[in-house]
Design an enzyme around this catalytic site. Structure first.
Site, mmCIF file in Angstrom:
data_model
loop_
_atom_site.group_PDB
_atom_site.id
_atom_site.type_symbol
_atom_site.label_atom_id
_atom_site.label_comp_id
_atom_site.label_asym_id
_atom_site.label_seq_id
_atom_site.Cartn_x
_atom_site.Cartn_y
_atom_site.Cartn_z
ATOM 1 N NE ARG A 42 62.367 -9.615 143.333
ATOM 2 C CZ ARG A 42 62.810 -8.387 143.583
ATOM 3 N NH1 ARG A 42 62.607 -7.402 142.722
ATOM 4 N NH2 ARG A 42 63.488 -8.128 144.694
ATOM 5 C CB ILE A 68 61.173 -8.734 148.421
ATOM 6 C CG1 ILE A 68 61.283 -9.899 147.427
ATOM 7 C CG2 ILE A 68 61.209 -7.416 147.675
ATOM 8 C CD1 ILE A 68 60.100 -9.955 146.429
ATOM 9 C CB SER A 69 66.284 -11.463 148.946
ATOM 10 O OG SER A 69 66.079 -11.767 150.305
ATOM 11 C CD GLN A 70 71.230 -8.292 144.312
ATOM 12 O OE1 GLN A 70 71.806 -8.392 145.395
ATOM 13 N NE2 GLN A 70 71.860 -8.036 143.192
#
Ligand code: SAH
Length: 224
Positions: A42, A68-70
């Protein structure tokens, strides 16, 4: 450092899955999905200024007002798709390309569409550099899907829609699954699972309350 960060991120995901197990209907995510989460750096997908937070279980800004998503949400949405090795997947909302990279490890081919051209370019370059070779990316309005490559075994929308776009329903294979946040933009939405059976009948399940950035360029073709 990175290994420790990823380990902590996986622990946080497992913890949040257990905490939400009644809503999401599962105690744990599939080992295949957790392996893809473990194998995807990530840190390569977040801006340099947020490197310290790369493995935190939260969303982060990626520029152009997007995020950016969790990690927990990325893992959960991926799990809900129940991907098989041979599947073809459509993603709407490439953003950083992180979710795209996860999907690409669990299926044959990912088609991904991003509305903001600069983000689309950045994600394409990044995914190529990192060696993901079963992803086709374009800039455009994902509301319309990608008819040339339809139908899809699975569709994932990573921006909040006011309704489920009809083109996406039409481009989902019988037996296919779609995951999409539906609700009021800028407020909370429901993560919705759409299952299309062999006869084309739809089953709709609300999974969990979520908060996504809005889906742009919606057209007035409401089905639900
Ligand atoms: N999965 C991405 C999430 C990015 S946020 C990640 O984890 O990085 C949602 C993204 O959807 C944003 O980049 C936004 O620009 C994009 N988006 C919004 N409306 C869209 C549309 N109609 N078509 C394609 N992408 C869209």
């Amino acid at each position: 450092m990175k290994e420790r960060g990823i380990k902590r991120m996986l622990d946080d995901i497992e913890h949040e899955v257990r905490y939400t197990r009644r809503m999401i209907g599962r105690d744990a995510l599939s080992p295949r999905v957790m392996k893809a989460m473990a194998d995807t750096p990530r840190n390569e997908f977040v801006p340099k200024s947020y490197l310290d937070a790369a493995f935190d279980n939260g969303p982060l800004p990626i520029g152009h007002g997007q995020t950016i998503s969790q990690p927990y949400i990325v893992a959960l949405m991926t799990d809900l798709l129940e991907l098989e090795d041979d599947d073809t997947v459509l993603e709407v909302g490439t953003g950083s390309g992180y979710q795209t990279a996860i999907l690409s490890q669990l299926c044959r081919q990912v088609y991904t569409i991003e509305y903001v051209p600069a983000l689309a370019d950045m994600a394409r370059t990044r995914l190529e550099r990192l060696g993901y070779d079963n992803i086709t990316a374009m800039a455009g309005n994902g509301y319309d899907g990608w008819p040339e490559h339809a139908p899809f075994d699975a569709i994932i929308v990573t921006a909040a829609a006011s309704h489920i776009p009809k083109p996406l329903i039409d481009q989902l294979k019988p037996g296919g699954r779609m995951v999409i946040p539906v609700g009021r933009p800028h407020l909370y939405q429901e993560l919705v699972l759409v299952e299309k059976d062999a006869n084309g009948e739809l089953a709709i399940t609300n999974v969990l309350g979520v908060a996504f950035v809005p889906l742009q360029g919606e057209r007035d073709e409401s089905v639900f």
